[in-house]
Design a protein around this motif. Structure first.
Motif, mmCIF file in Angstrom:
data_model
loop_
_atom_site.group_PDB
_atom_site.id
_atom_site.type_symbol
_atom_site.label_atom_id
_atom_site.label_comp_id
_atom_site.label_asym_id
_atom_site.label_seq_id
_atom_site.Cartn_x
_atom_site.Cartn_y
_atom_site.Cartn_z
ATOM 1 N N ASN A 47 0.828 -1.216 0.000
ATOM 2 C CA ASN A 47 0.000 0.000 0.000
ATOM 3 C C ASN A 47 0.856 1.257 0.000
ATOM 4 O OD1 ASN A 47 -2.579 -1.123 -0.137
ATOM 5 N ND2 ASN A 47 -2.634 -1.494 2.061
ATOM 6 N N LEU A 48 1.958 1.223 0.712
ATOM 7 C CA LEU A 48 2.872 2.367 0.705
ATOM 8 C C LEU A 48 3.465 2.550 -0.691
ATOM 9 C CD1 LEU A 48 3.817 4.490 2.700
ATOM 10 C CD2 LEU A 48 5.644 2.944 3.408
ATOM 11 N N GLY A 49 3.816 1.451 -1.338
ATOM 12 C CA GLY A 49 4.304 1.516 -2.721
ATOM 13 C C GLY A 49 3.259 2.100 -3.657
ATOM 14 N N ASN A 50 2.012 1.642 -3.516
ATOM 15 C CA ASN A 50 0.928 2.175 -4.350
ATOM 16 C C ASN A 50 0.708 3.664 -4.097
ATOM 17 O OD1 ASN A 50 0.330 -0.285 -5.602
ATOM 18 N ND2 ASN A 50 -1.058 -0.892 -3.980
ATOM 19 N N LEU A 51 0.853 4.070 -2.841
ATOM 20 C CA LEU A 51 0.690 5.474 -2.480
ATOM 21 C C LEU A 51 1.771 6.330 -3.139
ATOM 22 C CD1 LEU A 51 -1.003 7.405 -0.673
ATOM 23 C CD2 LEU A 51 0.707 7.025 1.100
ATOM 24 N N ASN A 58 8.117 7.513 -8.224
ATOM 25 C CA ASN A 58 8.381 6.159 -8.695
ATOM 26 C C ASN A 58 9.534 5.482 -7.974
ATOM 27 O OD1 ASN A 58 6.253 6.451 -10.402
ATOM 28 N ND2 ASN A 58 7.440 6.476 -12.282
ATOM 29 N N GLN A 59 10.586 6.223 -7.640
ATOM 30 C CA GLN A 59 11.723 5.581 -6.989
ATOM 31 C C GLN A 59 11.346 5.029 -5.619
ATOM 32 O OE1 GLN A 59 14.630 4.707 -8.525
ATOM 33 N NE2 GLN A 59 14.650 3.444 -6.692
ATOM 34 N N GLU A 60 10.578 5.797 -4.847
ATOM 35 C CA GLU A 60 10.139 5.294 -3.547
ATOM 36 C C GLU A 60 9.171 4.118 -3.707
ATOM 37 O OE1 GLU A 60 11.164 5.727 -0.409
ATOM 38 O OE2 GLU A 60 12.741 6.949 -1.312
ATOM 39 N N ALA A 61 8.329 4.181 -4.733
ATOM 40 C CA ALA A 61 7.418 3.061 -5.002
ATOM 41 C C ALA A 61 8.228 1.807 -5.340
ATOM 42 C CB ALA A 61 6.461 3.413 -6.132
ATOM 43 N N ILE A 62 9.225 1.971 -6.184
ATOM 44 C CA ILE A 62 10.089 0.837 -6.548
ATOM 45 C C ILE A 62 10.749 0.256 -5.300
ATOM 46 C CG2 ILE A 62 12.273 0.258 -7.697
ATOM 47 C CD1 ILE A 62 11.309 2.109 -10.021
ATOM 48 N N ASN A 63 11.240 1.131 -4.425
ATOM 49 C CA ASN A 63 11.879 0.657 -3.190
ATOM 50 C C ASN A 63 10.931 -0.193 -2.356
ATOM 51 O OD1 ASN A 63 14.207 2.031 -3.908
ATOM 52 N ND2 ASN A 63 13.786 3.784 -2.583
ATOM 53 N N GLN A 64 9.675 0.250 -2.247
ATOM 54 C CA GLN A 64 8.696 -0.504 -1.450
ATOM 55 C C GLN A 64 8.374 -1.853 -2.093
ATOM 56 O OE1 GLN A 64 7.685 0.361 1.668
ATOM 57 N NE2 GLN A 64 9.142 2.030 1.394
ATOM 58 N N LEU A 77 2.231 -9.558 -6.776
ATOM 59 C CA LEU A 77 1.884 -8.133 -6.890
ATOM 60 C C LEU A 77 3.111 -7.234 -6.826
ATOM 61 C CD1 LEU A 77 -1.382 -7.892 -4.772
ATOM 62 C CD2 LEU A 77 -1.148 -7.660 -7.256
ATOM 63 N N ALA A 78 4.094 -7.623 -6.026
ATOM 64 C CA ALA A 78 5.320 -6.825 -5.938
ATOM 65 C C ALA A 78 6.007 -6.780 -7.306
ATOM 66 C CB ALA A 78 6.247 -7.398 -4.880
ATOM 67 N N TYR A 79 6.143 -7.940 -7.931
ATOM 68 C CA TYR A 79 6.794 -8.001 -9.250
ATOM 69 C C TYR A 79 5.950 -7.315 -10.323
ATOM 70 C CZ TYR A 79 9.771 -11.447 -6.976
ATOM 71 O OH TYR A 79 10.625 -12.086 -6.123
#
Length: 189
Positions: A47-51, A58-64, A77-79
């Motif tokens: 959910n944090l990645g989606n947020l 995008n970089q923070e989403a990728i990290n999550q 879902l992560a992949y």
């Protein structure tokens, strides 16, 4: 939360509510609280990645999403989300790698089949696999113009112009306002 303050579940749910209300700061605070309580709590990490993705970070989403895939290598879902982000950044090789991982975990996922078939066609690789994936997606979602467009695009990239034209014409009937499909049909003509 007041009944079970040491559980990440309540904070994750509250974060989802704030996220739906577009109150991103409060959503982030609650997802972060959930991950501090349990650093391996995948729902809050995703959910944090989606947020972050919704905020174009995008970089923070990728990290999550990478964190989620490291914690649970079987979380498709992560992949899948990594594939979407890399595809948006035109990093097709990385997108393909992540879609392929996601597909091995969730082989019946229509969005994964469709996105991977599209990228194979874009890159001009594994076109026979792309046809199989796109056909499988079309069978599962026969009324989805975007998926039928993907099958047409794969046929186009293979040089099967008659089949491509038929798919694009079919896709236009289902999604008449999608300019990309009209463009693809124009390329066939």
């Amino acid at each position: 939360i007041s009944l079970t303050p040491s559980s990440p579940v309540g904070y994750n749910l509250l974060g989802q509510i704030y996220s739906a209300q577009k109150s991103f700061k409060k959503a982030s605070e609650n997802f972060t609280k959930a991950t501090k309580i349990d650093p391996r709590f995948i729902p809050a990490i995703l959910n944090l990645g989606n947020l972050y993705q919704a905020q174009n970070n995008n970089q923070e989403a990728i990290n999550q999403f990478k964190k989620a895939s490291q914690i649970n290598p079987n979380n498709f879902l992560a992949y899948f989300n990594l594939g979407i982000l890399y595809q948006a950044e035109k990093k097709n090789k990385s997108a393909i790698e992540n879609y392929e991982k996601a597909l091995t975990i969730a082989p019946e996922s229509i969005p994964i089949q469709n996105n991977l078939a599209w990228l194979y066609a874009e890159e001009g690789i594994k076109l026979d696999d792309a046809v199989k994936l796109a056909q499988k997606a079309k069978l599962a979602a026969p009324k989805n113009g975007g998926i039928i467009d993907t099958l047409g695009w794969v046929y186009f990239r293979k040089g099967l112009y008659k089949e491509a034209r038929e798919r694009f014409e079919e896709a236009i009937k289902l999604s008449p306002n999608e300019s990309t499909i009209h463009y693809h049909l124009g390329l066939v003509y």
